[in-house]
Scaffold this active site. Structure first.
Site, mmCIF file in Angstrom:
data_model
loop_
_atom_site.group_PDB
_atom_site.id
_atom_site.type_symbol
_atom_site.label_atom_id
_atom_site.label_comp_id
_atom_site.label_asym_id
_atom_site.label_seq_id
_atom_site.Cartn_x
_atom_site.Cartn_y
_atom_site.Cartn_z
ATOM 1 N N GLY A 1 29.317 24.055 40.687
ATOM 2 C CA GLY A 1 29.619 22.633 40.787
ATOM 3 C C GLY A 1 29.661 21.914 39.466
ATOM 4 N N GLY A 2 29.434 22.642 38.348
ATOM 5 C CA GLY A 2 29.459 21.972 37.056
ATOM 6 C C GLY A 2 29.571 22.914 35.877
ATOM 7 N N GLY B 1 38.158 42.105 35.104
ATOM 8 C CA GLY B 1 37.231 40.994 34.908
ATOM 9 C C GLY B 1 36.995 40.214 36.175
ATOM 10 C CG HIS B 2 35.039 38.181 39.349
ATOM 11 N ND1 HIS B 2 35.075 36.889 39.820
ATOM 12 C CD2 HIS B 2 35.049 38.974 40.465
ATOM 13 C CE1 HIS B 2 35.092 36.894 41.149
ATOM 14 N NE2 HIS B 2 35.087 38.156 41.561
ATOM 15 C CG ASP B 3 38.356 33.775 36.070
ATOM 16 O OD1 ASP B 3 38.033 34.474 35.087
ATOM 17 O OD2 ASP B 3 39.509 33.348 36.246
ATOM 18 N N GLY B 4 34.241 32.792 37.443
ATOM 19 C CA GLY B 4 33.227 32.165 38.275
ATOM 20 C C GLY B 4 33.158 30.675 38.002
ATOM 21 C CB SER C 1 32.606 34.261 41.861
ATOM 22 O OG SER C 1 32.403 33.413 42.968
#
Length: 465
Positions: A306-307, A300-303, A69
């Site tokens: 599925g792994g 900022g941002h986190d993403g 993301s």
């Protein structure tokens, strides 16, 4: 809270940082990790482990990880370029730009503004219909009838659907695909070789792994396929150093030719109503806003995929940025622990800190709170039920998952305490903090924040105000 001016801050010694990465990667069973630091134009990188569990191929500074993301920040930057060109207004409804919404003038998609879409304050549900792998235009058309979850501008509710709409706006206004736009107008000008999930990558690609900490299980998983409509929300890939070259648009002295300083500052400015419980202090346009222990603002941002996991933080005032990438589902938890450890050593990059909640409610206090919160909560097709068990505990039913015990606190914050199949092991989610939300009009509990800042609205109340 403002973007910081000069303030003493020094990363711990190289060996100390490398030791922290080694210790925490082992603790959280992450097969491979990259960490990079940008400071006044210079990027330093750290690597740990292997690209794929058991492969023996080491992670290098060139290994490519998914952004997840964090991609949304690039989509927001593209829309800001349209604003700069006079093709878009941040506070005007987007519906007139999209022919597929012409017949739905009352749809929350039609009336949404770019500012609210990019800050998750448009009141949209999280996920669009992606089962048939629709193109952007078709996905927007299929989502036109989706009901809002709350009044626009009243609450933060993380919505991938908002970025589907943003990508479609870009496509409609320019006649150019999102892929071409982000490559030609953002990444290439910033010196970042483009990498996209499911396409050719600019370097060796890290494998992805599902990690279950209670049992010590590490399983390689196939790269999760990304539906076409979600590309603007999560398709980018690079190394940690590549991610910081991208973030340098906010950090380089004198600004950038990609976007003028005034609009870059607009991207970094928290939008009213964007306080994101458990995620950030607020949200700008495509960027989360965090405050460190000294009151300095970090963006900022986190993403997550599925792994894999990705975390970006930067402080424009001091020209400092950091990026952490892992090839494990446990990377999010590892990242929290790593940033906490750096903060303890004087390098605080801003993060969502859990409040001191004290002891969970019990007895008559729990009885009173349970009467307020029990009920059904929905976001799109996702339905959660909070109920009182026969022995007095609060439980949450979550579709096909096992019921989880709900540990409720005085401010209606709660944690979920589920038991894994293996006796005696708590679930990986047990440290995550959630919260019930009161409707501003009635004072009654009308929703709840679940994982990732997604708002679930109580059945029967209509729009949460």
């Amino acid at each position: 809270m403002t973007e910081s001016a000069e303030f003493p801050m020094e990363l711990p010694a190289h060996g100390e940082v490398a030791g922290l990465l080694d210790t925490l990667a082992r603790e959280y069973l992450a097969p491979g990790v990259q960490f990079a630091v940008y400071e006044r134009g210079v990027i330093s990188s750290f690597e740990y482990g292997e690209e794929t569990y058991g492969s023996g191929r080491p992670v290098t500074a060139d290994t490519v990880f998914p952004w997840g993301s964090v991609t949304k920040s690039a989509t927001a930057l593209l829309l800001a370029q349209l604003v700069s060109d006079g093709d878009l207004e941040l506070d005007e409804p987007v519906g007139p730009l999209l022919p597929e919404l012409a017949g739905s003038p009352d749809s929350p998609l039609y009336t949404a503004t770019p500012r609210r879409l990019l800050s998750h304050t448009a009141g949209l549900p999280d996920m669009p219909p992606v089962e048939d792998d629709l193109a952007l235009r078709d996905c927007v058309a299929a989502s036109a009838g989706a009901p809002a979850v709350c009044e626009p501008g009243k609450h933060f509710s993380y919505a991938n659907l908002g970025y589907v709409l943003a990508g479609r706006i870009l496509e409609s206004v320019t006649g150019v695909t999102w892929w071409e736009s982000v490559r030609d107008f953002v990444l290439t000008p910033l010196g970042v070789e483009p990498g996209f999930l499911g396409a050719a990558a600019p370097g060796p690609v890290a494998g992805q792994h599902a990690v279950h900490l209670p049992t010590g299980s590490v399983q390689q998983v196939d790269e999760p396929g990304l539906p076409k409509a979600l590309v603007p929300a999560g398709a980018l890939m690079s190394s940690a150093t590549g991610l910081l070259r991208y973030a340098a648009v906010h950090l380089a002295p004198g600004g950038s030719t990609v976007l003028e300083p005034g609009l870059l500052a607009e991207l970094r400015t928290p939008v009213p109503g964007s306080a994101a419980f458990g995620l950030a202090d607020g949200w700008g346009l495509g960027l989360a806003v965090h405050t460190d222990g000294a009151g300095r603002r970090w963006l900022g941002h986190d993403g997550n995929t599925g792994g894999a996991s990705c975390a970006l933080r930067f402080d424009p005032g001091r020209g400092i940025g950091v990026a952490l990438m892992t090839n494990a589902t446990s990377g999010r938890q590892m990242g929290h622990a790593f940033f906490d450890a750096l903060a303890a050593k004087g390098f605080d990059v801003g993060r969502a800190e859990a409040p001191d909640l004290g002891r969970p409610l019990s007895g008559s206090a729990l009885d009173a709170a349970a009467a307020e919160v029990c009920g059904e909560y929905r976001s799109g097709t996702d339905l959660l039920t909070v109920r009182r068990a026969g022995h007095g505990e609060l439980l949450m039913d979550r579709g096909g998952l096992r019921p989880a015990r709900l540990e409720l606190h005085q401010g209606l914050e709660f944690r979920l305490k589920s038991e894994s199949v293996e006796a005696g092991h708590g679930s990986d989610e047990s440290k995550d903090l959630y919260c019930f939300v009161r409707d501003s009009r009635t004072g009654q509990v009308g929703g709840m924040y679940m994982s990732g800042g997604r708002l679930q609205v109580r059945e029967g109340i209509g729009l949460l105000g």
